[in-house]
Design a protein around this motif. Structure first.
Motif, mmCIF file in Angstrom:
data_model
loop_
_atom_site.group_PDB
_atom_site.id
_atom_site.type_symbol
_atom_site.label_atom_id
_atom_site.label_comp_id
_atom_site.label_asym_id
_atom_site.label_seq_id
_atom_site.Cartn_x
_atom_site.Cartn_y
_atom_site.Cartn_z
ATOM 1 N N LEU A 86 0.829 -1.198 0.000
ATOM 2 C CA LEU A 86 0.000 0.000 0.000
ATOM 3 C C LEU A 86 0.867 1.253 0.000
ATOM 4 O O LEU A 86 0.621 2.193 -0.771
ATOM 5 N N TYR A 90 1.030 4.140 -2.917
ATOM 6 C CA TYR A 90 0.824 5.557 -2.640
ATOM 7 C C TYR A 90 2.038 6.375 -3.076
ATOM 8 O O TYR A 90 1.904 7.466 -3.635
ATOM 9 N N GLU A 95 -3.645 8.347 -5.352
ATOM 10 C CA GLU A 95 -4.185 9.163 -4.271
ATOM 11 C C GLU A 95 -5.008 8.296 -3.306
ATOM 12 O O GLU A 95 -5.649 7.333 -3.728
ATOM 13 N N PRO A 96 -4.973 8.605 -2.009
ATOM 14 C CA PRO A 96 -5.695 7.779 -1.031
ATOM 15 C C PRO A 96 -7.206 7.930 -1.118
ATOM 16 O O PRO A 96 -7.939 7.011 -0.756
ATOM 17 N N VAL A 124 -6.304 0.592 -3.923
ATOM 18 C CA VAL A 124 -5.776 1.346 -2.789
ATOM 19 C C VAL A 124 -6.480 2.687 -2.598
ATOM 20 O O VAL A 124 -6.401 3.276 -1.517
ATOM 21 N N THR A 125 -7.159 3.168 -3.621
ATOM 22 C CA THR A 125 -7.829 4.465 -3.531
ATOM 23 C C THR A 125 -9.275 4.286 -3.099
ATOM 24 O O THR A 125 -10.036 3.565 -3.745
#
Length: 300
Positions: A86, A90, A95-96, A124-125
């Motif tokens: 993760l 990033y 972007e989160p 992951v976003t």
């Protein structure tokens, strides 16, 4: 919370010993000395206060408690690897969080299909979806509360591109008096009956659209609430045809027969709050959204 006394490296060495079947096998695999492997396992057992291996002849065999510890160690090591992955993604630019605001008339299936494709390439976003109406949608661009906006209007000063078209029309329950009329209706014929209107979701300004001047007005916050009232025969309302197709097929709702055309062809646009600062997740989502929108066929 008590601080752990066992490191991830110790758990990993324990896992490798079990998988390789011996201390020497683990030493060869990890390119370490056998004595360092033995010391790590002994330290692990001392810290835990349990025996992870027992001697059977010249072989070290994992104990029943060791098997339970191994199962938990596997979970721990996978979580650690996931955290590192993760962080790597990033650092690569994902972007989160991506904030998306859509008008309530935007077809739900387009959003669902786009998200299903999105998660195959980016897991992951997080995406924050919100639905609004009238000024509440364009405000998301104006005041920067969303990264991507799907609206029936492009706010002044922003760039956008056409995504698709949707249709709205006026509907009532099949037993409503207006549905039983034996002739096409004029707008004046609607005024004695309650009209259901979706409110402007903007907190800063309010825009009125679609109000016909009926004697009774019921204002709700969403098309879902409007649909529920129409289904109960409590009034007439403009509804997106894509959202009520099943009710029309069953004959539960009917489109009003009017003297003048009442269907509204509404163009929807993809608006960027700031296209230059959009990250890879935002760019991917817009690409997939436009791809799916090309396949969307307007309701007839």
């Amino acid at each position: 919370m008590k601080e752990p006394t066992v490191s991830l490296e110790q758990w990993y060495i324990f896992k490798v010993v079990v998988e390789q079947g011996s201390f020497q096998g683990a030493a060869d695999y990890l390119i370490k000395s056998q004595s360092s492997i033995s010391y790590a396992i002994q330290k692990l057992q001392d810290n835990l206060g349990v025996r992870l291996f027992e001697q059977q002849g010249r072989r070290s065999v994992v104990t029943a408690m060791g098997k339970k510890m191994l199962s938990r160690a596997d979970e721990l090591l996978m979580q650690a690897a996931s955290i590192e992955q993760l962080a790597g993604e990033y650092s690569a630019g994902w972007e989160p969080l991506l904030k998306v605001m859509t008008t309530q008339v935007f077809p739900q299936n387009l959003l669902t299909e786009t998200l299903a494709l999105f998660v195959k390439s980016c897991n992951v976003t997080s995406i924050d979806f919100q639905r609004g109406s009238l000024s509440g949608v364009t405000d998301a661009a104006t005041y920067g509360t969303a990264d991507l906006i799907v609206s029936s209007q492009i706010p002044t000063g922003f760039s956008g591109e056409k995504l698709c078209q949707v249709q709205l029309s006026r509907f009532v329950h099949c037993q409503h008096p207006l549905a039983l009329a034996d002739k096409p209706l004029a707008l004046a014929d609607l005024k004695p009956y309650a009209q259901i209107v979706v409110s402007d979701s903007s907190r800063l300004r309010s825009r009125d659209a679609g109000w016909l001047g009926s004697q009774q007005r019921w204002t709700v916050s969403s098309f879902d609430e409007s649909l529920n009232l129409v289904k109960q025969g409590l009034g007439h309302a403009n509804l997106p045809i894509s959202r009520i197709r099943d009710y029309l097929k069953r004959g539960e709702l009917v489109e009003l027969r009017m003297e003048e055309q009442v269907r509204i062809d509404l163009s929807l646009y993809l608006v960027y709050a700031n296209k230059k600062t959009l990250g890879p997740a935002g760019l991917l989502f817009t690409q997939l959204l436009k791809q799916q929108a090309k396949q969307y066929v307007i309701d007839v």
